[in-house]
Design a protein around this motif. Structure first.
Motif, PDB file in Angstrom:
ATOM      1  N   VAL A 272       0.896  -1.281   0.027  1.00  0.00           N
ATOM      2  CA  VAL A 272      -0.090  -0.124   0.084  1.00  0.00           C
ATOM      3  C   VAL A 272       0.864   1.489   0.050  1.00  0.00           C
ATOM      4  CG1 VAL A 272      -1.752   1.354   1.387  1.00  0.00           C
ATOM      5  CG2 VAL A 272      -1.801  -1.190   1.186  1.00  0.00           C
ATOM      6  N   ALA A 273       2.044   0.984   0.805  1.00  0.00           N
ATOM      7  CA  ALA A 273       2.814   2.153   0.671  1.00  0.00           C
ATOM      8  C   ALA A 273       3.466   2.634  -0.600  1.00  0.00           C
ATOM      9  CB  ALA A 273       4.166   1.939   1.739  1.00  0.00           C
ATOM     10  N   PHE A 274       3.611   1.635  -1.503  1.00  0.00           N
ATOM     11  CA  PHE A 274       4.113   1.922  -2.853  1.00  0.00           C
ATOM     12  C   PHE A 274       3.208   2.540  -3.559  1.00  0.00           C
ATOM     13  CE2 PHE A 274       6.997  -1.993  -2.948  1.00  0.00           C
ATOM     14  CZ  PHE A 274       8.011  -1.193  -3.211  1.00  0.00           C
ATOM     15  N   GLY A 275       2.020   2.932  -3.216  1.00  0.00           N
ATOM     16  CA  GLY A 275       0.884   3.805  -3.922  1.00  0.00           C
ATOM     17  C   GLY A 275       1.166   5.198  -3.628  1.00  0.00           C
ATOM     18  N   ARG A 276       2.074   5.364  -2.546  1.00  0.00           N
ATOM     19  CA  ARG A 276       2.653   6.802  -2.469  1.00  0.00           C
ATOM     20  C   ARG A 276       3.679   7.226  -3.269  1.00  0.00           C
ATOM     21  NH1 ARG A 276      -1.176   9.731  -1.832  1.00  0.00           N
ATOM     22  NH2 ARG A 276       0.218  11.374  -0.786  1.00  0.00           N
ATOM     23  N   PHE A 277       4.274   6.343  -4.141  1.00  0.00           N
ATOM     24  CA  PHE A 277       5.427   6.529  -4.915  1.00  0.00           C
ATOM     25  C   PHE A 277       5.413   7.883  -5.781  1.00  0.00           C
ATOM     26  CE2 PHE A 277       8.404   6.095  -8.358  1.00  0.00           C
ATOM     27  CZ  PHE A 277       9.889   5.954  -7.501  1.00  0.00           C
ATOM     28  N   PRO A 278       4.231   8.038  -6.298  1.00  0.00           N
ATOM     29  CA  PRO A 278       4.202   9.110  -7.166  1.00  0.00           C
ATOM     30  C   PRO A 278       4.146  10.612  -6.576  1.00  0.00           C
ATOM     31  CG  PRO A 278       2.441   7.360  -7.879  1.00  0.00           C
ATOM     32  CD  PRO A 278       3.056   7.101  -6.379  1.00  0.00           C
TER      33      PRO A 278
ATOM     34  N   LYS B  48      -2.249   8.771   4.540  1.00  0.00           N
ATOM     35  CA  LYS B  48      -2.875   8.078   3.398  1.00  0.00           C
ATOM     36  C   LYS B  48      -2.945   6.540   3.343  1.00  0.00           C
ATOM     37  CE  LYS B  48      -4.335  11.716   0.916  1.00  0.00           C
ATOM     38  NZ  LYS B  48      -5.694  12.070   0.871  1.00  0.00           N
ATOM     39  N   ILE B  49      -1.830   6.271   3.910  1.00  0.00           N
ATOM     40  CA  ILE B  49      -1.725   4.526   3.679  1.00  0.00           C
ATOM     41  C   ILE B  49      -2.677   4.126   5.107  1.00  0.00           C
ATOM     42  CG2 ILE B  49      -0.110   2.762   4.393  1.00  0.00           C
ATOM     43  CD1 ILE B  49       2.148   4.567   3.465  1.00  0.00           C
ATOM     44  N   ASP B  50      -2.586   4.709   6.114  1.00  0.00           N
ATOM     45  CA  ASP B  50      -3.541   4.399   7.124  1.00  0.00           C
ATOM     46  C   ASP B  50      -5.019   4.234   6.589  1.00  0.00           C
ATOM     47  OD1 ASP B  50      -1.663   3.384   8.957  1.00  0.00           O
ATOM     48  OD2 ASP B  50      -1.694   5.844   9.752  1.00  0.00           O
TER      49      ASP B  50
ATOM     50  N   LEU C  17     -10.290  -0.315   3.304  1.00  0.00           N
ATOM     51  CA  LEU C  17     -10.449  -1.747   2.563  1.00  0.00           C
ATOM     52  C   LEU C  17     -10.517  -2.844   3.930  1.00  0.00           C
ATOM     53  CD1 LEU C  17      -8.678  -0.574  -0.328  1.00  0.00           C
ATOM     54  CD2 LEU C  17     -10.768  -2.264  -0.605  1.00  0.00           C
ATOM     55  N   HIS C  18     -10.370  -2.079   4.942  1.00  0.00           N
ATOM     56  CA  HIS C  18     -10.573  -2.869   6.200  1.00  0.00           C
ATOM     57  C   HIS C  18      -9.442  -4.113   6.320  1.00  0.00           C
ATOM     58  CE1 HIS C  18     -14.698  -1.549   6.721  1.00  0.00           C
ATOM     59  NE2 HIS C  18     -14.852  -1.899   5.464  1.00  0.00           N
ATOM     60  N   LEU C  19      -8.088  -3.605   6.060  1.00  0.00           N
ATOM     61  CA  LEU C  19      -7.013  -4.391   5.964  1.00  0.00           C
ATOM     62  C   LEU C  19      -6.067  -4.109   7.223  1.00  0.00           C
ATOM     63  CD1 LEU C  19      -6.207  -3.842   2.262  1.00  0.00           C
ATOM     64  CD2 LEU C  19      -6.596  -6.153   3.326  1.00  0.00           C
ATOM     65  N   GLY C  20      -6.677  -3.327   8.213  1.00  0.00           N
ATOM     66  CA  GLY C  20      -5.754  -3.078   9.391  1.00  0.00           C
ATOM     67  C   GLY C  20      -5.218  -4.178  10.030  1.00  0.00           C
TER      68      GLY C  20
ATOM     69  N   ALA D 152      -4.395   4.462  -2.136  1.00  0.00           N
ATOM     70  CA  ALA D 152      -3.536   5.081  -1.368  1.00  0.00           C
ATOM     71  C   ALA D 152      -2.648   6.140  -2.524  1.00  0.00           C
ATOM     72  CB  ALA D 152      -2.261   4.557  -0.714  1.00  0.00           C
ATOM     73  N   GLN D 153      -2.634   5.559  -3.691  1.00  0.00           N
ATOM     74  CA  GLN D 153      -1.931   6.473  -4.850  1.00  0.00           C
ATOM     75  C   GLN D 153      -3.088   7.832  -4.813  1.00  0.00           C
ATOM     76  OE1 GLN D 153      -1.519   4.216  -8.088  1.00  0.00           O
ATOM     77  NE2 GLN D 153      -0.628   5.877  -9.374  1.00  0.00           N
ATOM     78  N   ASP D 154      -4.337   7.536  -4.111  1.00  0.00           N
ATOM     79  CA  ASP D 154      -4.996   8.584  -4.285  1.00  0.00           C
ATOM     80  C   ASP D 154      -5.227   9.945  -5.418  1.00  0.00           C
ATOM     81  OD1 ASP D 154      -6.843  10.556  -2.997  1.00  0.00           O
ATOM     82  OD2 ASP D 154      -5.237  11.899  -2.354  1.00  0.00           O
TER      83      ASP D 154
END
Lengths: 252, 340
Positions: A96-102, A115-117, A123-126, A151-153
Motif C-alpha cells: 500500500v505504501a508503494f501507492g504513495r510513490f508518485p 493516506k496509507i492508514d 478496505l478493512h485491511l488493518g 493510497a495513490q489517491d
C-alpha cells in the motif's frame, strides 16, 4: 474527463481494437462489459498507458497520458491489472505504501503515512497489514492491490476485472467498496466486469464493447434492455425486475 | 459493510508469521551495522595482522590489493543486485549477458595473434579502458535487440546474450587449442579472477567510476524498489519503464565490464553476495540490500584472503575458491528451489 480519440490497436494484421472514440465523464462508476476478446482490457490499459496504442490519443483531464511525464500521469490516474506477480515478498502495508510513490518518490512523509492508514482502513485491511501477500487468500490480496491504488489517491481509478477469482461474498464487498470510493472519496472508477448484473447494480454507466468496437453505451437504465444485451453478448438475454432492479437472465 | 476478521483456518499463518518475525527480530539498521562491523574487522585483519618484515612495504602492497577488492566487491555486488531486480530473477548474474565470454575471447585473440608476451607488454590504463569500452559496446549491441522490433523483450536480450556468449566461448576454446602450451599457460592466468596482480595506477579510475555509477544507482534506490512490482505496476506508479531499464542495464554493464577488465571474470561471486545480502537484510528494499551486498562482498574477499593466507597457509587464488563456493551454493539453491 477521460477522452479517447480514434484509438486503434493492431498486432501485425490483426486489429484487436478500434478505431474507437468516446468519453468517460468524471465521477461515478463506469463499467466496461462485453464478450471475451471484445477489447475491454486493451481499451482500459491504453487509457491507463500500460499499452501503447497503434494510433490515437487519450487525454485524462486534458493530460495526454502517452506523452505527459509518467510521474505526472501517476498522480492523476491509477491502473490495476488482474494479475500481479512480484519478485519481492512484500507485506500488505509495504504494498500500500508503494501507492504513495508518485507523490513522495519513496520517502514517506507524515501525510503519506496518514493516506496509507486511511487506505488500509477503507478496505478493512488493518488486521492484515503486516502479513505477506503470499499468506493471503485471493480475495484479501485483491483488496490489498485496490488499497494500493486508493493510497495513490488519484482522481481516476482503472481496474481490470477486480472481481476475478472472487467468490460471491467478496465480489459484493469489493463492488461496495468501489462504490464507496466513488461516493465518499469522489473518485472516478472505471472497471471491467464480467457479470452484467454486478455492473448494473453498482455502476452509473455501462460501456459495452464487441469485436473491438463500442457496441453501445449509456446509463444503466438505457443499457439494461433485452435487445441491447442480446446484441452485445450474442446470447439471448431476458430482463426481469427483481426488487425494482433490472436483472439479466441468460442461463438458457 | 463490516468486514469481520477472517475465520479460524486463515488465522493460523498469521500467528506463525508473527512468531517468525519476532524470532528474526533484529531491525534492518542493526543488521547493517553488524555487517559493517564485520567488514571493518576483516578489512583490519587483512591489512594489519601477521606482517613480517617491513611494515611499510607489506602495508602498501596490501593496500593495493585491498583497493582492487573494494572495486570488485562494489561492482559485482551492486551490479548483480540491480540486474536481478530488473530481470525479476534472483538466480541470474550479469555475466549471463556474455561479459566473461567477450573478455576471454579478447585475451585469447590477443595471445593468438601477437603471442604470449603481448599480455604483459600491453598492460596499462589504455588497455583497461579499451577492454571496458569493448565490453560495454557489446552489451549496447545487445540492447539494440531490446528496443528494435516488436519482439524485443528482456528475455530475448538475455537469450541472445547467452547464445553469443556460447559462440564466443567456443571460438576461444578453438583458438586456445591452437596455442603452444607455453602461450596457453600465460593466457590461462588471465582467465580466472585475480585480485593480487592489479596495478595501483588503475585504482583511481576504477574507484571513480564506481563512485559515479554508485551515486546514480543510489539516487534510484526507491525506483528500483518499484521495479520489483513488475513492469505494469511500476508504470502505474510513474516509472518510465523502458528508459529506467536502459539506464540501469548500461550502469550494470559498465560496472561488470570494469571489474572484469581489472580483475578477470567472476561468474558466481555476484550471485553469492546478492543471495547472502537478501538473506541477511531480511527485506527487499534497495536502501538496505545495496549496502549490505557491498559489505558482504568486502567481507568475503578480505576475510577470505586473510583466512587463506594465514590460517590455511595457502597461496592459491582466492577467486577460484569463491567461484567454487558460489557455484556450489548456486546449485544447492537451484536444487532446493526446484525451478528457475
Amino acid at each position: 474527463m477521460i477522452e479517447f480519440t480514434d484509438i486503434r490497436k493492431s498486432y501485425g494484421q490483426d486489429t484487436v481494437l478500434g478505431p474507437v472514440s468516446g468519453q468517460i465523464p468524471a465521477g461515478g462508476v463506469t463499467s466496461l462489459v462485453g464478450p471475451n476478446g471484445a477489447g475491454k482490457s486493451t481499451l482500459l490499459t491504453i487509457i491507463g498507458r500500460l499499452t501503447e496504442p497503434t494510433s490515437g490519443r487519450v487525454t485524462v483531464d486534458g493530460l495526454d497520458v502517452h506523452r505527459a511525464k509518467s510521474q505526472e500521469v501517476a498522480r492523476t490516474l491509477s491502473v490495476l491489472r488482474q494479475e500481479n506477480h512480484f519478485t519481492a515478498r512484500v507485506t500488505v502495508r509495504e504494498l500500500v505504501a508503494f501507492g504513495r510513490f508518485p507523490h513522495s518518490r519513496g520517502r514517506l512523509t507524515p501525510a503519506c503515512v496518514a493516506k496509507i492508514d486511511e487506505a488500509l482502513e477503507f478496505l478493512h485491511l488493518g488486521d492484515l497489514q503486516h502479513r505477506h501477500l503470499d499468506q493471503l487468500s485471493g480475495g484479501q490480496r485483491q483488496r490489498a492491490y485496490v488499497a494500493m491504488v486508493v493510497a495513490q489517491d488519484t482522481q481516476y481509478v482503472l481496474l481490470d476485472e477486480p472481481l476475478n477469482n472472487l467468490d460471491m461474498k467478496h465480489s459484493v464487498r469489493m463492488m461496495g467498496q468501489l462504490r464507496r470510493a466513488a461516493d465518499e472519496l469522489g473518485k472516478t472508477v472505471v472497471l471491467i466486469v464480467h457479470d452484467i448484473n454486478f455492473a448494473a447494480t453498482y455502476s452509473d454507466r455501462i460501456v459495452a464493447l464487441r469485436e473491438g468496437q463500442i457496441a453501445a453505451s449509456g446509463t444503466v437504465d438505457a443499457m439494461m434492455r433485452a435487445e441491447v444485451l442480446t446484441e452485445v453478448f450474442d446470447t439471448p438475454v431476458q430482463i426481469h425486475e427483481v426488487d425494482g432492479n433490472r436483472t439479466a437472465v441468460y442461463f438458457r | 459493510m463490516s468486514d469481520t476478521p477472517m475465520t479460524a483456518p486463515s488465522l493460523a499463518p498469521t500467528s506463525a508469521a508473527l512468531t517468525k518475525q519476532a524470532r528474526r527480530g533484529m531491525p534492518v539498521a542493526a543488521r547493517l551495522a553488524v555487517a559493517a562491523a564485520l567488514a571493518a574487522a576483516s578489512v583490519a585483519a587483512f591489512l594489519l595482522l601477521f606482517i613480517e618484515g617491513s611494515f611499510d612495504f607489506a602495508f602498501e602492497r596490501r593496500l593495493t590489493v585491498f583497493g582492487t577488492m573494494v572495486v570488485v566487491a562494489f561492482a559485482q555486488a551492486v551490479a548483480t543486485v540491480v540486474f536481478q531486480t530488473i530481470t525479476h530473477n534472483r538466480l541470474l548474474t550479469p555475466s549471463i549477458m556474455g561479459f566473461d565470454a567477450v573478455y576471454i575471447l579478447m585475451q585469447t585473440l590477443l595471445v593468438s595473434v601477437f603471442g604470449g608476451r603481448v599480455l604483459a607488454a600491453t598492460d596499462g590504463l589504455p588497455k583497461l579502458i579499451t577492454q571496458t569500452l569493448l565490453m560495454v559496446a557489446f552489451t549496447m549491441l545487445l540492447f539494440g535487440w531490446l528496443f528494435s522490433g516488436r519482439r524485443g523483450s528482456l528475455h530475448v536480450l538475455l537469450l541472445v546474450g547467452v547464445v553469443l556468449g556460447l559462440a564466443f566461448r567456443s571460438l576461444s576454446d578453438f583458438l586456445q587449442r591452437l596455442l603452444s602450451p607455453a602461450e596457453y599457460d600465460v593466457l590461462s592466468t588471465r582467465l580466472f579472477g585475480r585480485l593480487s596482480t592489479a596495478e595501483p595506477e588503475y585504482l583511481p579510475l576504477a574507484g571513480g567510476v564506481c563512485l559515479v555509477v554508485g551515486a546514480v544507482i543510489w539516487w534510484r534506490r526507491y525506483r528500483l524498489d518499484t521495479l520489483l512490482l513488475g513492469q505494469e505496476t511500476a508504470t502505474n506508479l510513474g516509472i518510465t519503464h523502458k528508459r529506467e531499464l536502459t539506464v540501469l542495464l548500461l550502469l550494470v554493464s559498465v560496472l561488470i565490464a570494469m571489474s572484469t577488465a581489472l580483475a578477470g571474470p567472476m561468474t558466481f561471486f555476484g550471485f553469492l553476495t546478492a543471495m547472502l545480502a537478501y538473506q541477511f537484510a531480511g527485506t527487499h528494499r534497495h536502501l538496505i540490500v545495496l549496502p549490505m551486498a557491498f559489505l558482504i562482498g568486502l567481507i568475503t574477499l578480505t576475510g577470505g584472503q586473510f583466512v587463506m593466507e594465514h590460517v590455511f597457509y595457502a597461496s592459491g587464488m582466492l577467486t577460484v575458491v569463491i567461484e567454487f563456493l558460489g557455484g556450489a551454493i548456486f546449485l544447492a539453491h537451484l536444487l532446493r528451489k526446484g525451478s528457475l
